[in-house]
Design an enzyme around this catalytic site. Structure first.
Site, PDB file in Angstrom:
ATOM      1  N   VAL A 158       6.991   8.606  15.055  1.00 27.12           N
ATOM      2  CA  VAL A 158       7.714   9.075  16.244  1.00 27.12           C
ATOM      3  C   VAL A 158       6.712   8.840  17.378  1.00 27.12           C
ATOM      4  O   VAL A 158       5.753   9.580  17.526  1.00 27.12           O
ATOM      5  CB  VAL A 158       8.138  10.549  16.111  1.00 27.12           C
ATOM      6  N   PRO A 159       6.906   7.775  18.158  1.00 25.39           N
ATOM      7  CA  PRO A 159       5.851   7.157  18.959  1.00 25.39           C
ATOM      8  C   PRO A 159       5.467   7.869  20.260  1.00 25.39           C
ATOM      9  O   PRO A 159       5.689   7.354  21.363  1.00 25.39           O
ATOM     10  CB  PRO A 159       6.430   5.774  19.240  1.00 25.39           C
ATOM     11  N   CYS A 160       4.826   9.022  20.146  1.00 25.15           N
ATOM     12  CA  CYS A 160       4.418   9.749  21.350  1.00 25.15           C
ATOM     13  C   CYS A 160       3.377   8.977  22.157  1.00 25.15           C
ATOM     14  O   CYS A 160       3.188   9.261  23.345  1.00 25.15           O
ATOM     15  CB  CYS A 160       3.935  11.155  21.002  1.00 25.15           C
ATOM     16  N   HIS A 161       2.742   7.970  21.559  1.00 25.39           N
ATOM     17  CA  HIS A 161       1.800   7.136  22.315  1.00 25.39           C
ATOM     18  C   HIS A 161       2.516   6.309  23.384  1.00 25.39           C
ATOM     19  O   HIS A 161       1.874   5.817  24.301  1.00 25.39           O
ATOM     20  CB  HIS A 161       1.005   6.226  21.370  1.00 25.39           C
TER      21      HIS A 161
END
Length: 195
Positions: A158-161
């Site tokens: 889940v790409p919080c970056h």
């Protein structure tokens, strides 16, 4: 769907099912060791910088949450596909994760924001904190979106970056700014370092 992170959640399994258990393993990656944990529902946790102390803390938290000690299981069938997909992602061969996810470590607004992020911000793209807040119907909740990113139990998948400051800054990151830079460079958002 090319370029999108696909979140597949098996809604027929109850995360509180007795005896379901949590299995975990540590895998090497381009950003250091990652602890991966899974339940019968799917991948439940990804933890950065999984040294001995970080592992102990993560496993203790999972034990408290699920009411039983997680089992170290590097050869686990539950973990095989997450391990395979993460290796392919770091090799530049995978742009969309297609994993069953167990969302039971996060709820409410944070879960809503993370689901929107997973479904709506594809590989190689970024979104501002304010824009993500607006997407979930909470304009003006940029700081709350930042808190949701910090609470993300499934980073990378889940790409919080991919969430950055609207003024062009990189923003914060629970895995450290160098890790965020590395992930954004892997996806072509930032240039790769020369050295």
């Amino acid at each position: 769907m090319p370029g999108r992170t696909v979140v597949c959640v098996n809604a027929n399994r109850d995360p509180q099912t007795p005896g379901q258990g949590v299995e975990w393993a540590v895998v090497d990656s381009d950003i250091g060791p990652l602890l991966l944990a899974a339940t019968g529902r799917g991948l439940v946790n990804v933890v950065f910088h999984a040294d001995a102390q970080t592992r102990k803390t993560a496993v203790d938290r999972l034990a408290a949450r699920f009411g039983a000690a997680p089992v170290e299981a590097p050869g686990s069938a539950r973990l095989a596909e997450p391990i395979r997909q993460l290796a392919a992602y770091f090799a530049g061969e995978l742009r969309s994760f297609t994993l069953d996810l167990d969302w039971s470590l996060i709820s409410g607004f944070n879960r809503e924001v993370l689901r929107e992020l997973a479904a709506g911000v594809p590989y190689g793209a970024v979104v501002g904190y304010s824009e993500l807040a607006a997407r979930v119907g909470q304009p003006g909740a940029a700081q709350a979106v930042g808190a949701a990113m910090g609470a993300n139990p499934l980073p990378v998948v889940v790409p919080c970056h991919r969430v950055v400051e609207s003024g062009g800054g990189i923003g914060g990151f629970g895995g450290g700014l160098e890790t965020k830079r590395h992930l954004l460079a892997l996806e072509g958002v930032l240039p790769r370092p020369l050295f």
